[in-house]
Scaffold this motif. Sequence first.
Motif, short mmCIF file in Angstrom:
data_model
loop_
_atom_site.label_atom_id
_atom_site.label_comp_id
_atom_site.label_asym_id
_atom_site.label_seq_id
_atom_site.Cartn_x
_atom_site.Cartn_y
_atom_site.Cartn_z
N ALA A 64 0.89 -1.16 0.01
CA ALA A 64 -0.08 0.05 -0.03
C ALA A 64 0.84 1.26 0.09
O ALA A 64 0.63 2.17 -0.63
CB ALA A 64 -0.90 -0.03 1.04
N TYR A 65 2.01 1.13 0.70
CA TYR A 65 2.87 2.48 0.87
C TYR A 65 3.59 2.73 -0.38
O TYR A 65 3.62 3.66 -1.19
CB TYR A 65 3.76 2.28 1.96
CG TYR A 65 4.90 3.24 1.97
CD1 TYR A 65 4.61 4.54 2.72
CD2 TYR A 65 6.12 3.28 1.15
CE1 TYR A 65 5.46 5.39 2.87
CE2 TYR A 65 6.96 4.31 1.26
CZ TYR A 65 6.62 5.42 1.94
OH TYR A 65 7.67 6.57 2.21
N LEU A 66 3.99 1.62 -1.16
CA LEU A 66 4.65 1.68 -2.25
C LEU A 66 3.78 2.22 -3.43
O LEU A 66 4.09 3.14 -4.32
CB LEU A 66 5.37 0.47 -2.85
CG LEU A 66 6.56 0.24 -2.13
CD1 LEU A 66 7.02 -1.39 -2.40
CD2 LEU A 66 7.66 0.92 -1.94
N SER A 67 2.51 1.87 -3.42
CA SER A 67 1.51 2.02 -4.47
C SER A 67 1.04 3.49 -4.35
O SER A 67 0.83 4.20 -5.26
CB SER A 67 0.15 1.36 -4.46
OG SER A 67 0.64 -0.13 -4.63
N THR A 68 1.18 3.97 -3.14
CA THR A 68 0.63 5.23 -2.90
C THR A 68 1.90 6.34 -3.35
O THR A 68 1.61 7.46 -3.80
CB THR A 68 0.48 5.60 -1.45
OG1 THR A 68 -0.62 4.97 -1.06
CG2 THR A 68 0.15 6.86 -0.99
N HIS A 69 3.01 6.16 -2.94
CA HIS A 69 4.20 6.86 -3.29
C HIS A 69 4.89 6.81 -4.68
O HIS A 69 5.72 7.75 -5.07
CB HIS A 69 5.17 6.69 -2.04
CG HIS A 69 4.67 7.20 -0.69
ND1 HIS A 69 3.87 6.45 0.05
CD2 HIS A 69 4.89 8.48 -0.15
CE1 HIS A 69 3.57 7.26 1.30
NE2 HIS A 69 4.05 8.47 0.94
N THR A 70 4.59 5.73 -5.31
CA THR A 70 4.94 5.43 -6.71
C THR A 70 4.26 5.72 -7.82
O THR A 70 4.69 5.83 -8.75
CB THR A 70 5.84 4.18 -6.72
OG1 THR A 70 4.69 3.06 -6.73
CG2 THR A 70 6.89 3.73 -5.87
N LYS A 71 2.97 5.85 -7.61
CA LYS A 71 1.97 5.85 -8.58
C LYS A 71 1.98 4.49 -9.60
O LYS A 71 1.66 4.26 -10.52
CB LYS A 71 2.32 6.89 -9.65
CG LYS A 71 1.94 8.29 -8.77
CD LYS A 71 2.19 9.45 -9.63
CE LYS A 71 2.13 10.71 -9.01
NZ LYS A 71 2.64 11.91 -9.86
#
Length: 114
Positions: A64-71
């Motif tokens: 979830a963190y990676l999805s939010t911060h990397t698009k």
Amino acid sequence: MMDMGNGFNGNRKGTGSIDIEALKKGLRQLQPTRLPTKIAVLRELREIVDQMHDIGVPYAEIAAYLSTHTKVEFKEGALKSMMSKLRNEEKVRAEGGVADALQGRNSTDTPRHD
């Protein structure tokens, strides 16, 4: 129809020569418009993702963190699979380095008689 064997010659038709070096320079100045692949992102972050998971952060939260911060959309299952693949790549690379070192040592330790 243009003869493909002629390369640039078939496209000249009075326009003069094509400056290949200028084309290369121009192409190198283009900026990427696509996002990096998930696996490319994880290759750069593999160590910290492993550390965070080892101390108890679930893959779902990391995804979830990676999805939010990397698009780039990361899902828990895919993240686990990619991390496993990257660990295996690292293991093979490390084993290859040992094998290369041993092979190099053996070839220099043994005198050759030609």
